[in-house]
Design a protein around this motif. Structure first.
Motif, PDB file in Angstrom:
ATOM      1  N   LEU A  69      -4.363   1.178  -5.681  1.00 60.74           N
ATOM      2  CA  LEU A  69      -3.233   0.593  -4.961  1.00 60.74           C
ATOM      3  C   LEU A  69      -1.950   0.697  -5.774  1.00 60.74           C
ATOM      4  CD1 LEU A  69      -4.864  -2.664  -3.485  1.00 60.74           C
ATOM      5  CD2 LEU A  69      -4.786  -0.368  -2.502  1.00 60.74           C
ATOM      6  N   ARG A  70      -2.054   0.456  -7.089  1.00 59.14           N
ATOM      7  CA  ARG A  70      -0.845   0.464  -7.912  1.00 59.14           C
ATOM      8  C   ARG A  70      -0.227   1.850  -8.015  1.00 59.14           C
ATOM      9  NH1 ARG A  70      -3.967  -3.154 -11.183  1.00 59.14           N
ATOM     10  NH2 ARG A  70      -4.551  -1.416 -12.535  1.00 59.14           N
ATOM     11  N   ARG A  71      -1.042   2.879  -7.981  1.00 59.01           N
ATOM     12  CA  ARG A  71      -0.502   4.230  -8.097  1.00 59.01           C
ATOM     13  C   ARG A  71       0.297   4.654  -6.871  1.00 59.01           C
ATOM     14  NH1 ARG A  71      -3.619   8.603 -11.671  1.00 59.01           N
ATOM     15  NH2 ARG A  71      -4.245   7.293 -13.413  1.00 59.01           N
ATOM     16  N   THR A  72       0.118   3.964  -5.755  1.00 57.47           N
ATOM     17  CA  THR A  72       0.930   4.291  -4.585  1.00 57.47           C
ATOM     18  C   THR A  72       2.370   3.829  -4.759  1.00 57.47           C
ATOM     19  OG1 THR A  72       0.372   2.208  -3.471  1.00 57.47           O
ATOM     20  CG2 THR A  72      -1.093   4.091  -3.117  1.00 57.47           C
ATOM     21  N   GLY A  73       2.607   2.813  -5.583  1.00 56.93           N
ATOM     22  CA  GLY A  73       3.951   2.269  -5.740  1.00 56.93           C
ATOM     23  C   GLY A  73       4.363   1.330  -4.626  1.00 56.93           C
ATOM     24  N   ASP A  74       3.465   1.027  -3.676  1.00 54.86           N
ATOM     25  CA  ASP A  74       3.775   0.133  -2.556  1.00 54.86           C
ATOM     26  C   ASP A  74       3.370  -1.288  -2.891  1.00 54.86           C
ATOM     27  OD1 ASP A  74       4.668   2.296  -1.098  1.00 54.86           O
ATOM     28  OD2 ASP A  74       2.739   2.629  -0.100  1.00 54.86           O
ATOM     29  N   PRO A  75       3.944  -2.275  -2.192  1.00 59.59           N
ATOM     30  CA  PRO A  75       3.422  -3.646  -2.306  1.00 59.59           C
ATOM     31  C   PRO A  75       1.958  -3.708  -1.892  1.00 59.59           C
ATOM     32  CG  PRO A  75       5.563  -3.622  -1.214  1.00 59.59           C
ATOM     33  CD  PRO A  75       5.134  -2.197  -1.336  1.00 59.59           C
ATOM     34  N   VAL A  76       1.295  -4.811  -2.267  1.00 57.81           N
ATOM     35  CA  VAL A  76      -0.152  -4.893  -2.068  1.00 57.81           C
ATOM     36  C   VAL A  76      -0.522  -4.786  -0.600  1.00 57.81           C
ATOM     37  CG1 VAL A  76      -2.182  -6.347  -2.397  1.00 57.81           C
ATOM     38  CG2 VAL A  76      -0.430  -6.227  -4.182  1.00 57.81           C
ATOM     39  N   ASP A  77       0.201  -5.498   0.288  1.00 53.80           N
ATOM     40  CA  ASP A  77      -0.172  -5.468   1.703  1.00 53.80           C
ATOM     41  C   ASP A  77       0.003  -4.067   2.286  1.00 53.80           C
ATOM     42  OD1 ASP A  77       2.531  -5.594   1.333  1.00 53.80           O
ATOM     43  OD2 ASP A  77       2.923  -6.890   3.052  1.00 53.80           O
ATOM     44  N   ARG A  78       1.082  -3.377   1.907  1.00 54.14           N
ATOM     45  CA  ARG A  78       1.289  -2.018   2.406  1.00 54.14           C
ATOM     46  C   ARG A  78       0.263  -1.050   1.818  1.00 54.14           C
ATOM     47  NH1 ARG A  78       7.882  -1.083   2.329  1.00 54.14           N
ATOM     48  NH2 ARG A  78       8.417  -2.838   3.727  1.00 54.14           N
TER      49      ARG A  78
END
Length: 502
Positions: free
Chosen positions: A440-449
């Motif tokens: 999830l962190r590698r996407t750079g998006d907030p957790v919900d997104r």
């Protein structure tokens, strides 16, 4: 009249002391060795044979120009030469400062080599160049005698590699450690030039070469850099001196980057050694895993181990922090979970309870998350429990949904850890995805997104690809990280474990 006035009035006339004589002017803090431009006394005739500082009369001078006073000497030309030399030296130092500042901003060996070649081409007046290191690097990056080019295509570098090693411009530097530079001002005039080198030089259009060693100040030799000139040429002494200063600093920077690469390689080997080298093969289930380690080494881990009575244990987890401490802690955590899973694997809650007790007693202040699932491939039933970890995702022909595991705290956070268990029944052909926060962190998006992005990525796997867990894992990663953030140099660890049940 005072005594001092009397001395001043009746003192005999004499020459001034040398200490009180006028000094030549200073330029940039240096005492000028040139004679003073003060006018000489007209009563003292010049010594025979002494060269005059007065420039000769110019051809075509204006006849009515006023004549200069007799005895006046002009020494401005030598002073101008000194000022020009100092100005040129200051300009060289300014260029060195700018080029060195660009060099220290590079963080990888390949980027540093490219910057060195670019700076050397600017200092020496060349258009193309290449650098060769004698050190091993990460796979696919650089290696012994693997060139890095500047202004040269991959095909042109390949042609240069076909030149016999003994005739390459950097060859003397590799055989004689006392040499630091090799200049070949006119390759076409060299009688001993090999036919293959002459053919490659004609095809690529270079006629001269200048090579310099890449030596840090500790006395070692890392490799050499070579610059190619389109016509017969050789850098002048000033250009070579400036390039030597720059390459000395560049050698130190390269040595530091190489040491960082070696440390990262050792840490990566240790981290990979603490994870399963291969996944087990069992009837009724097929497994695939994608794992990426950050440059500092992180705490994400996974496991898949056969259990008694034909059962299978699947686990993923993460230890807080990064670096060697996190890598070592995750190794101990995985080893302990394996032991507890063999003893009481049918009860995942008991497995995580024992793991939490061990972590609290032996690893205080080291919180961790974990998820453990016990399954019998033939029955297609999973019993699982999570400790502050992300829920798995089930992908099938008729659903793509997260498994409800209940809310629980990470391991090592509470004095007495408890968590509810969950049970999942699977249809034939469904795949279970277990993953860590790094995805999830590698996407750079907030957790919900990021959660929504993962759900869309799993649901978007084409049906023709769902029979193979390898293609499922690759498709999910590509949909989650389209910008290549799943590369090995990403900031975070990441684990994606896929299990397809037939």
């Amino acid at each position: 009249m005072g005594v001092c006035d009397a001395f001043a009035r009746y003192a005999p006339a004499r020459k001034p002391d040398a200490m009180s004589a006028p000094h030549p002017p200073k330029v940039a803090g240096f005492d000028s060795p040139l004679p003073s431009s003060a006018p000489a006394s007209p009563t003292v005739p010049p010594v025979a044979g002494t060269p005059s500082c007065t420039p000769p009369p110019r051809t075509g001078a204006v006849p009515d120009a006023p004549a200069r006073p007799a005895g006046t000497r002009h020494c401005t030309e030598p002073r101008t030469l000194l000022e020009d030399r100092l100005a040129g030296r200051i300009a060289d130092l300014a260029s060195l400062h700018d080029l060195t500042r660009c060099l220290v901003r590079t963080g990888t060996v390949r980027d540093a080599l490219r910057e060195i070649l670019h700076a050397g081409a600017r200092l020496l007046g060349a258009r193309r160049g290449l650098a060769v290191l004698d050190q091993d690097g990460p796979p696919g990056e650089y290696g012994p005698h693997t060139p890095v080019g500047h202004g040269l295509t991959h095909e042109e570098l390949g042609q240069l590699e076909t030149v016999p090693a003994a005739d390459r411009p950097q060859a003397p530097l590799t055989t004689d450690p006392t040499l630091t530079e090799v200049a070949r001002p006119d390759l076409t005039a060299e009688v001993a030039l090999t036919p293959r080198h002459r053919e490659v030089a004609d095809r690529l259009g270079y006629a001269a070469a200048y090579a310099h060693a890449l030596d840090p100040h500790d006395g070692s030799r890392l490799g050499a850099a070579v610059w190619l000139f389109d016509g017969p040429a050789v850098p002048g002494p000033a250009e070579r001196r400036t390039a030597a200063h720059y390459l000395g600093l560049a050698g130190d920077h390269l040595a530091r980057l190489l040491e960082v690469d070696r440390a990262r390689a050792r840490l990566a080997a240790l981290a990979e050694g603490l994870l399963p080298s291969r996944l087990p093969t069992m009837p009724g289930v097929r497994l695939a895993v994608r794992h990426r380690t950050g440059p500092l080494g992180g705490g994400d881990w996974f496991d898949a181990l056969p259990l008694p009575e034909g059962a299978l244990g699947l686990a993923v987890g993460s230890v807080a922090g990064s670096g060697p401490q996190a890598v070592a802690a995750r190794g101990r955590l995985r080893a302990a979970l394996r032991a507890y899973a063999v003893m009481e694997g049918e009860d995942p809650v008991a497995v995580l309870s024992d793991l939490e007790l061990m972590l609290r007693l032996t690893e205080p202040g080291c919180p961790a998350t974990a998820l453990f699932a016990h399954c019998r491939p033939g029955g297609r039933r999973l019993t699982l429990a999570g400790a502050g970890h992300n829920p798995p995702l089930v992908l099938g022909d008729r659903r793509a949904e997260f498994v409800e595991t209940g809310v629980s705290a990470p391991l090592g956070m509470l004095g007495c850890w408890e968590a509810p268990g969950a049970e999942v029944r699977l249809d034939p052909g469904e795949t279970v995805l277990l993953w860590t926060d790094g995805l999830l962190r590698r996407t750079g998006d907030p957790v919900d997104r990021a959660f929504a992005r993962l759900h869309r990525a799993a649901a978007g796997v084409p049906r023709r690809l769902r029979d193979d867990p390898e293609t499922v894992a690759d498709h999910v990663l590509q949909a989650m990280l389209p910008d290549g953030r799943d590369a090995t140099d990403g900031a975070d660890d990441m684990v994606l474990l896929a299990a397809r049940f037939d």
